[in-house]
Each structure stands twice: as C-alpha cells, then as structure tokens.
Design a protein around this motif. Structure first.
Motif, PDB file in Angstrom:
ATOM      1  N   VAL A 117      -8.127  -6.351   5.239  1.00 54.57           N
ATOM      2  CA  VAL A 117      -6.364  -6.454   6.053  1.00 54.57           C
ATOM      3  C   VAL A 117      -5.471  -7.554   4.771  1.00 54.57           C
ATOM      4  CG1 VAL A 117      -7.069  -6.515   8.624  1.00 54.57           C
ATOM      5  CG2 VAL A 117      -6.937  -8.261   6.957  1.00 54.57           C
ATOM      6  N   VAL A 118      -4.267  -7.105   5.133  1.00 54.10           N
ATOM      7  CA  VAL A 118      -3.249  -7.863   4.328  1.00 54.10           C
ATOM      8  C   VAL A 118      -3.095  -8.799   5.298  1.00 54.10           C
ATOM      9  CG1 VAL A 118      -1.731  -6.313   4.115  1.00 54.10           C
ATOM     10  CG2 VAL A 118      -1.822  -8.274   2.500  1.00 54.10           C
ATOM     11  N   PHE A 119      -3.031  -9.922   4.875  1.00 54.94           N
ATOM     12  CA  PHE A 119      -1.959 -11.252   6.228  1.00 54.94           C
ATOM     13  C   PHE A 119      -0.924 -12.328   4.657  1.00 54.94           C
ATOM     14  CE2 PHE A 119      -2.209 -15.820   8.167  1.00 54.94           C
ATOM     15  CZ  PHE A 119      -2.491 -15.294   8.741  1.00 54.94           C
ATOM     16  N   VAL A 120       0.251 -11.923   5.434  1.00 53.43           N
ATOM     17  CA  VAL A 120       1.365 -12.065   4.902  1.00 53.43           C
ATOM     18  C   VAL A 120       1.594 -13.370   6.265  1.00 53.43           C
ATOM     19  CG1 VAL A 120       3.989 -12.725   4.645  1.00 53.43           C
ATOM     20  CG2 VAL A 120       2.101  -9.722   4.055  1.00 53.43           C
ATOM     21  N   GLY A 140       3.591  -7.286   0.935  1.00 50.87           N
ATOM     22  CA  GLY A 140       2.396  -7.304   2.001  1.00 50.87           C
ATOM     23  C   GLY A 140       2.620  -5.897   2.116  1.00 50.87           C
ATOM     24  N   VAL A 141       3.747  -4.627   2.630  1.00 49.24           N
ATOM     25  CA  VAL A 141       4.688  -3.458   3.160  1.00 49.24           C
ATOM     26  C   VAL A 141       3.418  -2.786   2.007  1.00 49.24           C
ATOM     27  CG1 VAL A 141       5.862  -1.871   3.159  1.00 49.24           C
ATOM     28  CG2 VAL A 141       6.089  -4.115   4.496  1.00 49.24           C
ATOM     29  N   TYR A 142       3.751  -3.292   1.070  1.00 46.35           N
ATOM     30  CA  TYR A 142       3.118  -2.790  -0.441  1.00 46.35           C
ATOM     31  C   TYR A 142       1.478  -2.356  -0.754  1.00 46.35           C
ATOM     32  CZ  TYR A 142       2.599  -1.750  -5.336  1.00 46.35           C
ATOM     33  OH  TYR A 142       1.831  -1.625  -6.365  1.00 46.35           O
ATOM     34  N   PHE A 143       1.309  -3.580  -0.594  1.00 49.97           N
ATOM     35  CA  PHE A 143      -0.521  -3.222  -0.680  1.00 49.97           C
ATOM     36  C   PHE A 143      -0.556  -3.031   0.502  1.00 49.97           C
ATOM     37  CE2 PHE A 143       0.333  -7.159  -3.722  1.00 49.97           C
ATOM     38  CZ  PHE A 143      -1.070  -6.583  -4.750  1.00 49.97           C
ATOM     39  N   GLY A 144      -0.345  -3.077   1.904  1.00 49.62           N
ATOM     40  CA  GLY A 144      -0.611  -2.644   3.087  1.00 49.62           C
ATOM     41  C   GLY A 144      -0.664  -0.628   2.784  1.00 49.62           C
ATOM     42  N   PRO A 178      -4.480  -2.409   6.815  1.00 45.74           N
ATOM     43  CA  PRO A 178      -3.646  -2.993   8.693  1.00 45.74           C
ATOM     44  C   PRO A 178      -2.474  -4.402   7.254  1.00 45.74           C
ATOM     45  CG  PRO A 178      -5.610  -3.226   9.195  1.00 45.74           C
ATOM     46  CD  PRO A 178      -5.748  -2.903   7.748  1.00 45.74           C
ATOM     47  N   LEU A 179      -1.235  -4.298   8.140  1.00 47.32           N
ATOM     48  CA  LEU A 179      -0.427  -5.731   7.942  1.00 47.32           C
ATOM     49  C   LEU A 179      -0.410  -6.646   9.147  1.00 47.32           C
ATOM     50  CD1 LEU A 179       1.756  -6.967   5.848  1.00 47.32           C
ATOM     51  CD2 LEU A 179       3.428  -5.441   6.349  1.00 47.32           C
ATOM     52  N   ARG A 209       6.968  -2.272  10.312  1.00 51.60           N
ATOM     53  CA  ARG A 209       5.662  -1.475   9.423  1.00 51.60           C
ATOM     54  C   ARG A 209       4.585  -2.324   9.459  1.00 51.60           C
ATOM     55  NH1 ARG A 209      10.154   0.699   8.694  1.00 51.60           N
ATOM     56  NH2 ARG A 209      10.792   2.628   7.890  1.00 51.60           N
ATOM     57  N   CYS A 210       4.086  -3.484  10.330  1.00 57.71           N
ATOM     58  CA  CYS A 210       3.499  -3.790  10.421  1.00 57.71           C
ATOM     59  C   CYS A 210       2.204  -3.576  11.502  1.00 57.71           C
ATOM     60  CB  CYS A 210       3.880  -5.550  11.097  1.00 57.71           C
ATOM     61  SG  CYS A 210       4.696  -6.481   9.831  1.00 57.71           S
TER      62      CYS A 210
END
Length: 415
Positions: A107-110, A122-126, A132-133, A170-171
């Motif tokens: 997961v990517v956690f912002v 975060g959108v980019y890495f997701g 999931p973001l 987009r999350c």
C-alpha cells in the motif's frame, strides 16, 4: 506488510506521523518513508542535510527514509510556501519514483497535512506500482488556504478544490482526523470509502520521566504552557491580548514552547507590550516538551475562528490529554467539543482574549484536587480514544482490508 509512507515532513521535524511510523515498524510492518529535506518550521534546512540532496537515510529505529530535494520554506511567504509544496510534489515523483522503481509495496499511505496536493505523489505511486492508495486527511483544502489568508482568490481556491476532489476519487480509502470532516469529504469523494481515524497521541505511560535531554526551565508560579507551532492559525495575538489582561496577576505565566512563522512577530510584540508574564522558550525536542508539560499547571490550545479550523482537531490535543494536565481551550468546533466531553478542562470562545484571561484565572483559583481530576479525565479519554498502540493496530487492519479489496477488484476486472 510493505508500506510506502509519503509525507513531505518527517523526522527530525516534529510531526505526528513520526510516532505512527515508528509504531508500524515496531508492529512488524516493513516501512519506507518518502519525504523531503527537513526545514520546518524555521524555513531553513536542518544541519547535516542539503536542499538539493537525494538519497537514502536509515532512521535510528532501523527503517529506510528516502529524501528528495525541496525548496526551503524560507520566511513563510506565499511564494516560498508555494515553491516548497510544488518542489516536493515534483521531486518525490521524479527522483522518488526512479529511486524506488524496483521496490515492492502493498500500500501507499499519504500523511496529509497542508498541502493536500502532496497526495498527487501517492496517486502516482499507486498507479505505477498498482497498489492501493490510502490518504490520511489532516486539513481540508482549499478551506485551510482561505483560513490562513495566504490565498483569497476564489478562482484559485476553486481550482484547488477541483484538484483535491480529483485526488479523493483516486484513493482507495480516505481516513479523516476529525469526525467533522466526514460529511464534507464523503460528499466529494465519489465511491471512495471515508473513515474517521484520529491523530494518536505520543505520550508514554509516565510522561514525567526525564530522558537523555536537559529539562526545560519553566518559571515559578502558575504556569500555563502552550506547546507546538507558533503560526498563523494558532491565534497567537489572542494569547498576547489575554496576557495583557492578566497583568494584575503576577503569579500567572504563559510559557510558549515551539517555533513557527509567527514566532519572531510574537517576540517583538512581547517586547513592545512589556509582557513580562509571557515566556518564549523556543523549540525543544518532543520528549523534553512532554516532560515540561507534565510540570505545568495547565496546557493551552488556541485556534482562529474559521469554518475550516472549527472542523479540525489539532494534533497536539491528544498529547495534551495524554499528559494528564487540565486543558485551557480557546477554540470552537470539534476540538472544543472533545475537551468538554472528556471533562479535561475549560473551553472559551476562539479569538476572545478577555474570556481566555478569565478562564486562566478560573483554573488558577480552582482547588488543586479539581485540576488533578480534570487531568485524570483527560488521560482516561486519551487511553480510550487516542492511545498509539491501539490506533496502530486499527491502521494495519485498514491497510490489510483495503489491500484485499483492491486485489479482489483487480481480479474481477481481469476475469
């Protein structure tokens, strides 16, 4: 789980995400932090770091930190802040994306204090890593922009709102630090689920234990301690006006621990107004600050009065409650409601210096037993609602549940 944490600010800067990342690491998660070069709140790059440096660093606890270049905040002008925000978004995507291209995350956690636009990273890495973001919203944008006064142009604010709403949609999960955020974020987030997740405190079971630091020297008398950012939204002028009303109470001291964009202005005003009852001690380490708070008679929290700020729960409130000292809250909205509901202190209207001065005298004149009971009530509320260990396990549950849902949706789309 393998977690990529995106946060423009991180250790050695003092933000709540520091303790949470440490707790995730201690719970067995493999955490990588993507962040900028530390320069908050003074606007100058910390010693040992460089504005244009890129590279990995290992936190003393053992987890990796990927640092990318940023334009320092400088004096905090709107232009420098804008460059600071935009530079992190650009370099975290460009350099962070390249350096972490072979890494694998679940997961990517912002972590999302202002600016919310850092979630673009975060959108980019997701999207690139197909993971999931999860976005932890600390401030409502563009409401926070208008609250600080940095941006008033309605066309700019409208444009920012559209970008933020696009990010929300987009999350895969949005966490909000205040229950008051729920309705607003849900109304613009589309199908993205929105869940309340408060800022955990970072107070150990015995906050009075002195560690490997020099204790803060606070004066004799009845000490009201304000700790944290001395900035635009903290209504510092209300504190100084209240200090003026307290000139006839020589035993009362207002002690300010912290720094920020309004610190120099505050120091000048203290001198100009001859406020001998205001003591500016500057920034100290978090452990030293907590230990100093534990020796106070009351803890002070102030905010400006605005729609956006009234929905916000200042992150330091959980720490105040955890310290177990009575709270003086000069603010409106959800933060004030928590102080009332917990029985932890006295609440007065935001930006009302006369009411704040009266509340301070009311607190001073209480029996010690009554103040002690308020502190205990705050600590009980902290243990029930803001304890770090409990909230860390809750967050890991959200990570796992979101990752499983994301996988199921991808599998269904591929069938």
């Amino acid at each position: 789980m393998d977690i990529l944490v995106v946060s423009q600010h991180f250790w050695p800067e003092n933000f709540r995400i520091n303790a949470l990342v440490g707790a995730l690491h201690d719970a067995g998660c493999r955490v990588t932090v993507l962040t900028g070069q530390p320069n908050y709140p003074d606007g100058k790059i910390f010693p040992g770091y460089g504005a244009w440096r890129i590279g990995m660093q290992t936190h003393p606890a053992g987890y990796p930190i990927m640092r990318v270049p940023v334009v320092p905040r400088g004096s905090g002008s709107a232009l420098r802040l804008g460059l600071n925000y935009l530079s992190f978004i650009g370099t975290s995507i460009l350099f962070g994306g390249w350096k972490l291209r072979k890494s694998r995350f679940d997961v990517v956690f912002v972590y999302g204090p202002s600016p919310a636009l850092q979630a673009l990273t975060g959108v980019y890495f997701g999207a690139i890593h197909r993971i999931p973001l999860i976005f932890w919203v600390q401030d409502l944008w563009p409401e926070s922009l208008s609250s600080t006064g940095y941006v008033r142009n309605r066309f700019i604010l409208g444009g920012v709102a559209k970008i933020v709403n696009w990010i929300y949609r987009r999350c895969d999960l949005i966490l909000v630090q205040s229950r008051s955020f729920l309705a607003h974020v849900t109304s613009v987030s589309g199908s993205t689920p929105v869940i309340y997740y408060p800022n955990p405190g970072d107070v150990k079971s015995d906050p009075a234990v002195v560690g490997t630091f020099d204790p803060v020297r606070i004066p004799d008398g009845f000490n009201v301690v304000f700790a944290g950012n001395v900035g635009t939204v903290q209504s510092v002028d209300t504190i100084l006006d209240a200090a003026g009303h307290l000139a006839s109470a020589p035993d009362v001291n207002i002690v300010i621990l912290g720094n920020g964009s309004k610190f120099d202005w505050t120091a000048e005003e203290v001198k100009k107004r001859s406020l001998s009852n205001v003591h500016l001690l500057g920034r100290v380490g978090p452990d030293a600050a907590i230990e100093a708070m534990s020796r106070s008679d009351a803890l002070l929290i102030t905010l400006n009065d605005s729609e956006g700020l009234n929905r916000t729960v200042p992150s330091k409130l959980s720490t105040y409650l955890g310290v177990g000292k009575p709270v003086l809250a000069s603010m409106n909205g959800e933060g004030a409601d928590i102080v009332k509901a917990s029985g932890a202190g006295i609440v007065c209207k935001a930006e009302n210096a006369e009411e704040l001065a009266k509340a301070i005298l009311q607190m001073r004149d209480m029996p010690k037993e009554a103040r002690h009971a308020m502190g205990l009530a705050g600590r009980r509320w902290y243990d029930k609602h803001f304890e770090l260990g409990t909230l860390t396990h809750t967050l890991i549950h959200h990570f796992r549940e979101t990752a499983a849902r994301y996988k199921n949706q991808r599998d269904a789309a591929n069938d």
